[in-house]
Design a protein around this motif. Structure first.
Motif, short mmCIF file in Angstrom:
data_model
loop_
_atom_site.label_atom_id
_atom_site.label_comp_id
_atom_site.label_asym_id
_atom_site.label_seq_id
_atom_site.Cartn_x
_atom_site.Cartn_y
_atom_site.Cartn_z
N ILE A 176 0.61 -1.14 0.14
CA ILE A 176 -0.38 -0.09 -0.43
C ILE A 176 0.93 0.77 -0.02
O ILE A 176 0.78 2.30 -0.79
CB ILE A 176 -1.06 0.03 1.09
N LEU A 177 1.95 1.29 0.74
CA LEU A 177 2.98 2.19 0.74
C LEU A 177 3.22 2.67 -0.37
O LEU A 177 3.67 3.80 -0.75
CB LEU A 177 4.11 2.27 2.19
N LEU A 178 4.00 1.66 -0.61
CA LEU A 178 4.85 1.46 -2.25
C LEU A 178 4.09 2.11 -3.73
O LEU A 178 4.49 3.24 -3.69
CB LEU A 178 5.71 0.53 -2.58
N ALA A 179 2.95 1.92 -3.07
CA ALA A 179 1.72 1.98 -4.81
C ALA A 179 1.80 3.92 -4.58
O ALA A 179 1.56 4.57 -5.53
CB ALA A 179 0.64 1.56 -4.14
N GLN A 180 1.75 3.92 -3.13
CA GLN A 180 1.29 5.30 -2.72
C GLN A 180 2.40 6.31 -3.15
O GLN A 180 2.01 7.51 -3.88
CB GLN A 180 1.25 5.41 -1.36
N GLN A 181 3.45 5.42 -2.52
CA GLN A 181 5.28 6.74 -2.91
C GLN A 181 5.21 6.25 -4.50
O GLN A 181 5.59 7.32 -4.74
CB GLN A 181 6.09 6.08 -1.69
N MET A 182 4.66 5.30 -4.90
CA MET A 182 4.98 5.39 -6.18
C MET A 182 4.22 6.01 -7.37
O MET A 182 4.17 5.92 -8.41
CB MET A 182 5.40 4.25 -6.77
N GLY A 183 3.42 6.18 -6.94
CA GLY A 183 2.52 6.77 -7.96
C GLY A 183 1.40 5.77 -8.77
O GLY A 183 0.99 6.03 -9.72
N VAL A 184 2.09 4.72 -8.20
CA VAL A 184 0.88 3.20 -8.85
C VAL A 184 -0.46 2.99 -8.38
O VAL A 184 -0.40 3.17 -7.46
CB VAL A 184 1.62 2.43 -9.66
N GLY A 185 -1.37 2.77 -8.98
CA GLY A 185 -2.66 2.20 -8.98
C GLY A 185 -2.56 1.54 -7.12
O GLY A 185 -1.47 -0.03 -7.31
N ILE A 186 -3.28 0.40 -6.45
CA ILE A 186 -2.90 0.08 -5.03
C ILE A 186 -3.47 -1.36 -6.26
O ILE A 186 -3.13 -2.92 -5.68
CB ILE A 186 -3.58 -0.33 -4.27
N LEU A 187 -4.26 -1.70 -6.75
CA LEU A 187 -5.20 -2.55 -7.01
C LEU A 187 -3.99 -3.51 -8.71
O LEU A 187 -3.60 -4.24 -8.26
CB LEU A 187 -6.41 -2.17 -8.16
N GLY A 188 -3.53 -2.77 -8.43
CA GLY A 188 -2.43 -3.23 -10.31
C GLY A 188 -0.71 -3.25 -9.50
O GLY A 188 -0.96 -4.23 -9.73
N LEU A 189 -0.97 -3.20 -8.22
CA LEU A 189 0.02 -3.62 -7.25
C LEU A 189 0.05 -4.62 -6.67
O LEU A 189 0.96 -5.58 -7.00
CB LEU A 189 1.20 -2.08 -7.15
N PHE A 231 13.64 7.96 -6.44
CA PHE A 231 13.52 7.81 -8.00
C PHE A 231 12.56 7.74 -8.61
O PHE A 231 12.56 7.64 -9.92
CB PHE A 231 13.21 5.48 -7.27
N VAL A 232 11.30 8.49 -8.15
CA VAL A 232 10.07 8.71 -8.93
C VAL A 232 10.35 9.65 -10.28
O VAL A 232 10.22 9.31 -11.43
CB VAL A 232 9.01 8.67 -8.74
N PRO A 233 11.07 10.58 -9.68
CA PRO A 233 11.52 11.01 -10.60
C PRO A 233 12.02 11.35 -12.17
O PRO A 233 12.74 11.10 -13.33
CB PRO A 233 12.38 12.60 -10.84
N ALA A 234 13.93 10.40 -11.55
CA ALA A 234 14.80 9.26 -12.21
C ALA A 234 13.30 8.92 -13.09
O ALA A 234 14.18 8.33 -14.42
CB ALA A 234 15.91 8.92 -11.38
N MET A 235 12.49 8.03 -12.73
CA MET A 235 11.80 6.71 -13.70
C MET A 235 11.27 7.71 -14.51
O MET A 235 11.02 7.00 -15.80
CB MET A 235 10.91 6.00 -12.35
N ASP A 236 10.55 8.93 -13.85
CA ASP A 236 9.85 9.43 -15.47
C ASP A 236 10.63 10.10 -16.30
O ASP A 236 10.05 9.75 -17.36
CB ASP A 236 8.96 10.85 -14.67
#
Lengths: 468, 239
Positions: free
Chosen positions: A168-181, A378-383
Motif C-alpha cells: 500500500i505504501l509503495l503504491a502510494q509513494q510510487m504513484g501506481v494504483g493499489i489494485l495494479g500493484l 527514484f520516481v523523478p528518475a523513472m519519469d
C-alpha cells in the motif's frame, strides 16, 4: 555546482547523520527540512513563502483514498492474529504433511503463505509459528537453521502478498494504483513461496538429518478428525482471501472497502472457530479446547494496534512530505534524477543501481524508512527514463522483494528479532541468523528471475486485474 | 505437532507481543515531591499528557468507527445494486476518510509519547540516559519546535481560509458553519472542520513535544523519577 543542489545534498547527509545518532526518523525529516529552508533563505535559493503550500500537501495525504486502506487491513490482521487461526492451520497442515521428509517445514511455509494472503501481519505470524512449530521441529530432530529459516522467511511473506502495508505504501509513494500493484505482486509472492517449499523438501531429502519425517508416535491426529480439522481451518481462510482479493480485483470495491469486508470476515471467522472447535470436540477430538476469542480485550487491542500503526505511518508521511518538497525545491530531485538517468545502461542501469542501493540500505534500515527516503528520489528518475505504468509496477514489485530481504537480513531484521523472543533456549541466536541466509539467497534468486523476466509480473497483472 | 495439546498458543503469542509492544514507563513514583519551578513544569507536563491520554484513547475508538463506516458503505452499495436504486450516501464516504484523518491527527501526541515512531537504535541502544536526553532536548528545542511553529502558522492560515476568513484577513461572522468551505461534490461534507483538525493535530503534536522537552530536562537535572520516559523492549511492530 548550483548552490541549491549542493544544499540539498548536505541536507540529505545531515538527515542520515541525525537518524544514525538515534533521533526519531520522522522528527529528523522535519528538523533537517526546517533547518535547510532557513539556510536556503539566507543564501537566497529558497523563498520561505513557499512553505505555505505544505498544508495543501498534507491535506492531500489526509484525503487520499489509497491511504484509507491502511486502518482496515491493519485491523483485519489484528483480529485474525488473535483468532487462533494460525494455530489451527499449523496443527492441521503439519499433521497432514508431517510424514514426509521436510514435511513440517513445508507445512510452515504453506501456512505462512495462507496467513500472508489473509493478514499481512509479520510479527504475529512469526511468533505463533515460533511458539508452535519451532519446538516441534526441534523435537523431531530438524536442523535448527532450517527450522528457524522457514519460519522467518514464510512469516515475512506477509509483506509480499497482497494485502500488505508495504505494498500500500509503495503504491502510494510510487504513484501506481493499489489494485495494479496487488495484482502484479501476487504471482511473484507465490513464486517465492514455491521456491521456499522446493528448498525445504530439497535439502531434507538431499542431506539426511536436516528434516526428518514425523514418526508414527507423533501423529496425534488421524483419519476423520484430521480431515475435518484441515477442512475447518483451510476453507474459511481461503474464503476470506478470495472474498477480499476478488472484490478488489473485480473492482467491485475500493481497496479500503475490501478491507472493511475483510474485517467483517475476520470477525466471523473468529466466531466460527469457536463453533467448529465445539463440533470437533463433540466428535471426540482431544487436541483442542473451544474458546471464545472475541473478547472486549481482543477488540480493544485490535483498535490499539490499528491506531498505533496509522499514527506511525502518517507522522512519517507528513514529515517526509516536507523533506521531499525541500529536496525538490532546492533542486536535489532534478539533480539526482539526472544523475540516475545518465548512469549508463538506461533503464537497466537504473534498476541495477537502485536495487543494490535498496539492498545495502536494507541491512540497517527497515522498510518504512527505505520507502520514504529513496522512493521520492527514484520516481523523478523513472519519469525521466520514461518508465511506463507497467514498468513502474514491475519495478515496485522488485523493490518489495528486495525489502523482504531487509526483514530477515541479520543482524537487525524485524522477523529475526521476533523469532528470537520466543525461540526455545537450545536454539541459538547464531542459528537464527545463519538460518536466514539460504532464504535470503532464495529471495535474491526470486529477485533475479523477476528482473530478467518482467513477463511474470506482467502476467500476474493481466491475470488478476479482472476489472478490464 | 503441538508440544502440549492443552496450551493456548494464541494467548501465549499475545502475551509475548504485548510484552514486546508495551512501552515501559520509568520513574512514575517521585522520590521527593517537586518544588518551585520544577513543580510548575511537572504540573504542565502532567496536564499536557492528560490530554494525550484522552486523544490517544479516542483514536483507538475511531479505528472501529472507520471500520463501521466502511462496512456501512459496502452494504449500501450492494443493496443499491440489488434494488437498482441510487442510495449511495456520499457523506458517509467523506465521513470515512475524515474519521481516519481524525484518528491519526488527534493521535500525533499519543504517538510521540509512546514513541511509536521508529528510531535507528544502532548506536542509540548503547547511549546513556543522559546522552539520549541531551540529543532529544537539543534537537527538539533547536529544530523540531521551530518546525512545529512554522507548521502551526501555515496550517492555521489554511484552516482559517477554509473556515471562511476572507483574503484581507477579515472574519465575516463567528458562525463559521455558514461560510466555511464546502465540498466540491454535490453530496459531500464541508471541508472546513477537517482542515481545522489539521491545525489541531499540530497543536497536540507541539504540546506533547513541549512535555518531552520538560521530561528530557528532568533527566538532565537528575530527576529521572519525574521524567516518566518511555522505552521499548523491541522496535515497535510496523506491519
Amino acid at each position: 555546482m548550483d548552490v541549491g543542489v549542493f544544499l540539498s545534498m548536505v541536507m540529505f547527509v545531515v538527515f542520515i547523520a541525525m537518524i544514525l545518532i538515534g533521533y526519531n526518523v520522522a522528527f529528523s525529516f522535519a528538523a533537517t527540512s526546517l533547518a535547510f529552508s532557513f539556510i536556503g533563505d539566507m543564501l537566497g535559493v529558497f523563498d520561505p513563502t513557499r512553505l505555505s503550500v505544505l498544508p495543501n500537501r498534507w491535506f492531500g495525504a489526509v484525503s487520499d483514498p489509497n491511504l484509507l486502506a491502511i486502518p482496515f487491513f491493519v485491523l483485519m490482521g489484528a483480529i485474525l492474529e488473535r483468532s487462533g487461526m494460525a494455530e489451527r492451520l499449523l496443527t492441521a497442515i503439519g499433521m497432514l504433511m508431517g510424514p514426509l521428509k521436510g514435511g513440517v517445514a513445508a507445512a510452515v511455509i504453506i501456512v505462512g503463505t495462507l496467513l500472508a494472503a489473509a493478514t499481512g501481519v509479520v510479527a504475529a505470524t512469526v511468533i505463533v509459528m515460533g511458539l508452535l512449530s519451532l519446538p516441534a521441529m526441534v523435537r523431531l530432530g530438524y536442523d535448527h537453521k532450517l527450522a528457524t529459516g522457514v519460519i522467518v522467511a514464510s512469516g515475512t511473506l506477509a509483506q509480499m502478498l497482497p494485502p500488505s502495508l508495504v505494498l500500500i505504501l509503495l503504491a502510494q509513494q510510487m504513484g501506481v494504483g493499489i489494485l495494479g500493484l496487488f495484482a502484479g505482486a501476487l504471482l511473484p509472492g507465490l513464486l517465492m513461496s514455491g521456491l521456499y517449499v522446493l528448498y525445504a523438501f530439497g535439502i531434507s531429502y538431499a542431506k539426511p538429518g536436516t528434516g526428518p519425517a514425523m514418526p508414527k508416535s507423533e501423529r496425534s491426529l488421524t483419519g476423520g478428525i484430521l480431515a475435518l480439522e484441515v477442512l475447518f481451518s483451510v476453507i474459511p481462510i481461503l474464503l476470506l482471501i478470495v472474498a477480499v482479493l476478488v472484490s478488489i480485483f473485480l473492482g467491485i470495491a475500493t481497496p479500503s472497502e475490501s478491507g472493511a469486508v475483510g474485517v467483517a470476515g475476520a470477525l466471523l471467522l473468529a466466531v466460527g472457530a469457536y463453533f467448529t472447535d465445539k463440533f470437533l470436540v463433540a466428535r471426540g477430538a482431544t487436541h483442542i479446547t473451544p474458546k471464545w476469542r472475541l473478547t472486549y480485550k481482543t477488540l480493544k487491542e485490535a483498535g490499539r494496534s490499528t491506531a498505533n500503526i496509522s499514527i506511525l505511518v502518517m507522522t512519517l508521511l507528513f514529515a517526509s512530505t516536507f523533506f521531499s518538497y525541500m529536496f525538490l525545491i532546492l533542486g536535489g530531485s532534478d539533480a539526482t534524477a539526472n544523475w540516475l538517468a545518465n548512469i549508463g545502461g538506461g533503464k537497466t542501469g537504473f534498476v541495477v543501481v537502485s536495487m543494490i542501493a535498496v539492498f545495502l540500505l536494507g541491512i540497517n534500515l527497515e522498510f518504512l524508512e527505505i520507502t520514504f527516503i529513496v522512493v521520492p528520489i527514484f520516481v523523478p528518475a523513472m519519469d525521466l527514463l520514461g518508465f511506463t505504468n507497467a514498468e513502474k509496477i514491475w519495478f515496485t514489485v522488485l523493490m518489495a522483494v528486495n525489502l523482504n530481504m531487509a526483514f530477515i537480513s541479520p543482524p537487525v531484521g524485524f522477523s529475526l528479532f521476533y523469532l528470537q523472543s520466543v525461540a526455545p533456549p537450545e536454539v541459538k541466536t547464531a542459528d537464527i541468523h545463519k538460518g536466514a541466509l539460504p532464504f535470503m539467497v532464495l529471495q535474491g534468486v526470486a529477485l533475479t528471475i523477476l528482473a530478467f523476466f518482467p513477463g511474470i509480473v506482467q502476467a500476474s497483472f493481466d491475470i488478476f486485474t479482472l476489472a478490464e | 505437532m503441538t508440544d502440549r495439546p492443552d496450551r493456548d498458543v494464541t494467548e501465549e503469542a499475545e502475551e509475548v507481543l504485548e510484552h514486546l509492544e508495551v512501552a515501559h514507563h520509568e520513574g512514575i513514583d517521585p522520590i521527593e515531591p517537586p518544588r518551585g519551578v520544577i513543580k510548575v513544569l511537572h504540573a504542565i507536563r502532567l496536564g499536557i499528557e492528560r490530554v494525550t491520554s484522552v486523544t490517544g484513547s479516542l483514536s483507538m475508538v475511531l479505528a472501529w468507527v472507520v471500520f463501521g463506516l466502511g462496512l456501512f458503505n459496502v452494504i449500501t452499495r450492494y443493496v443499491a445494486r440489488f434494488i437498482s436504486r441510487d442510495i449511495i450516501v456520499g457523506q458517509i464516504f467523506d465521513l470515512q476518510w475524515m474519521t481516519f484523518g481524525a484518528l491519526f491527527l488527534l493521535g500525533f501526541n499519543y504517538g510521540v509519547r509512546e514513541e511509536v515512531n521508529p528510531r535507528i537504535d544502532f548506536w542509540w541502544a548503547n547511549f546513556k540516559p543522559r546522552t539520549k536526553a541531551w540529543i532529544d532536548l537539543i534537537l527538539h528545542v533547536t529544530l523540531l519546535l521551530p518546525f512545529l511553529w512554522v507548521a502551526l502558522a501555515v496550517t492555521w492560515n489554511y484552516a482559517a481560509t477554509a473556515l471562511g476568513r476572507t483574503f484581507d484577513n477579515r472574519w465575516l461572522t463567528w458562525r463559521v458553519w455558514e461560510v466555511w468551505e464546502r465540498s466540491t461534490d454535490a453530496d459531500g461534507l464541508a471541508r472546513g472542520p477537517i482542515k481545522l483538525l489539521l491545525f489541531v493535530g499540530f497543536v497536540l503534536f507541539a504540546s506533547q513535544i513541549v512535555a518531552q522537552v520538560i521530561k528530557s530536562g528532568f533527566v538532565l537535572i537528575g530527576r529521572k523519577d519525574l521524567a516518566d520516559m518511555t522505552s521499548h523492549v523491541a522496535p515497535v511492530r510496523i506491519e
